[in-house]
Scaffold this motif. Structure first.
Motif, PDB file in Angstrom:
ATOM      1  N   ASP A 103      56.842  30.228 -42.093  1.00  0.00           N
ATOM      2  CA  ASP A 103      56.232  30.782 -43.304  1.00  0.00           C
ATOM      3  C   ASP A 103      54.864  31.351 -42.938  1.00  0.00           C
ATOM      4  O   ASP A 103      54.325  31.074 -41.862  1.00  0.00           O
ATOM      5  CB  ASP A 103      56.112  29.713 -44.381  1.00  0.00           C
ATOM      6  N   SER A 105      50.891  31.748 -44.128  1.00  0.00           N
ATOM      7  CA  SER A 105      49.801  31.222 -44.936  1.00  0.00           C
ATOM      8  C   SER A 105      48.567  32.081 -44.667  1.00  0.00           C
ATOM      9  O   SER A 105      48.247  32.388 -43.515  1.00  0.00           O
ATOM     10  CB  SER A 105      49.517  29.754 -44.597  1.00  0.00           C
ATOM     11  N   SER A 106      47.887  32.464 -45.728  1.00  0.00           N
ATOM     12  CA  SER A 106      46.775  33.411 -45.613  1.00  0.00           C
ATOM     13  C   SER A 106      45.441  32.686 -45.711  1.00  0.00           C
ATOM     14  O   SER A 106      45.268  31.771 -46.519  1.00  0.00           O
ATOM     15  CB  SER A 106      46.860  34.466 -46.720  1.00  0.00           C
ATOM     16  N   TRP A 107      44.522  33.119 -44.884  1.00  0.00           N
ATOM     17  CA  TRP A 107      43.137  32.686 -44.966  1.00  0.00           C
ATOM     18  C   TRP A 107      42.375  33.817 -45.646  1.00  0.00           C
ATOM     19  O   TRP A 107      42.081  34.847 -45.041  1.00  0.00           O
ATOM     20  CB  TRP A 107      42.573  32.393 -43.581  1.00  0.00           C
ATOM     21  N   CYS A 121      46.508  40.281 -48.546  1.00  0.00           N
ATOM     22  CA  CYS A 121      47.439  39.159 -48.635  1.00  0.00           C
ATOM     23  C   CYS A 121      47.902  38.997 -50.075  1.00  0.00           C
ATOM     24  O   CYS A 121      47.095  39.008 -51.013  1.00  0.00           O
ATOM     25  CB  CYS A 121      46.762  37.872 -48.152  1.00  0.00           C
ATOM     26  N   PRO A 138      46.501  36.801 -42.490  1.00  0.00           N
ATOM     27  CA  PRO A 138      47.762  36.062 -42.607  1.00  0.00           C
ATOM     28  C   PRO A 138      48.139  35.412 -41.276  1.00  0.00           C
ATOM     29  O   PRO A 138      48.053  36.044 -40.215  1.00  0.00           O
ATOM     30  CB  PRO A 138      48.773  37.136 -43.013  1.00  0.00           C
TER      31      PRO A 138
END
Length: 264
Positions: A103, A105-107, A121, A138
């Motif tokens: 998957d 996951s975005s910062w 994102c 991402p």
């Protein structure tokens, strides 16, 4: 930096002590500062707002100068760290199968206008009953899942997606590297069940299955809710009074109701 030999009297302590030594060996520069920084992050009771706040924690025995020196001049052997993670005991399901999840996951970095290689994102429920796009970085994660209701996972790899990257190609290369490292570490042997890889919507499962066809994996992906796979395609109809283009079979997952006064 590790537990004493006489204190490691149980298997879990021995595994933890070995893992700490292996992680410390992956730090090629400013190892002490980085290792204590990682321990301080794990011991923090809440979110970390600023790196300098970590230098005030009792777990970090150095000053803020050493903290920034470790972050600016560190050197981590990422490939060696990936091999260390692949050599750990992974959770298995009752049939002995390893289940991996992939998957993104975005910062989010909306306030960092000078940060390079930011992307828009897709973030849900940040606005009123709608999603929006926020600048950020991402990251693609691959983790081993446990059985039952638990939030614990075993991260195995992480890659940051750039503006010019093909997300499917990067994911395929990332999964191939993880599977090959698991085979090399002896976590999967010939005769074991195939590794199950689960993915959310947005992944091209057909393309991933074709690219990874030579590996002992099975892919399971969630499709979009508007996909029509079970019901037969209804005939194309055209209503001259309707606005827009004519409806097709893909526009509605249900059969077209018969005409009549009770059609509504």
């Amino acid at each position: 930096m590790s537990l004493l030999n006489d204190a490691a009297c149980v298997e879990s302590s021995e595994v933890l002590s070995r893992f700490r030594n292996d992680v410390y060996a992956c730090l090629k520069a400013r190892a002490d500062a980085l290792f204590e920084l990682a321990e301080t992050l794990l011991c923090e009771p809440g979110p970390v707002r600023s790196p300098v706040d970590l230098s005030l924690s009792p777990e970090y025995r150095r000053g803020h100068g050493a903290l920034y020196g470790g972050l600016n001049h560190d050197r981590i052997d990422a490939e060696q760290l990936r091999q260390v993670l692949a050599g750990l005991l992974l959770p298995r399901w009752p049939d002995g199968r390893i289940v991996l999840a992939v998957d993104v996951s975005s910062w989010l970095r909306s306030d960092a206008a000078c940060s390079a290689e930011r992307l828009f994102c897709h973030v849900y429920r940040r606005a009123k009953s709608a999603s929006q796009f926020i600048p950020g970085w991402p990251y693609s994660f691959v983790a081993a899942l446990e059985m039952g209701r638990t939030s614990w996972t075993a991260p195995l790899d992480v890659v940051r997606l750039g503006p010019a990257d093909d997300a499917t190609a990067v994911t395929a290369a990332q999964l191939r590297g993880v599977i090959e490292r698991l085979i090399t570490a002896g976590r999967w042997r010939s005769g074991d069940p195939d590794v199950l890889i689960v993915a959310d919507t947005g992944y091209d499962i057909t393309r991933l299955a074709y690219v990874l066809r030579d590996l002992p994996v099975e892919l399971l992906g969630r499709i979009r809710s508007d996909r029509v796979l079970r019901l037969p395609a209804p005939p194309r109809r055209y209503d001259p009074r309707a606005a827009g283009r004519p409806s097709t079979a893909a526009s509605s997952p249900w059969p077209i109701p018969p005409p009549g006064p009770n059609r509504r």
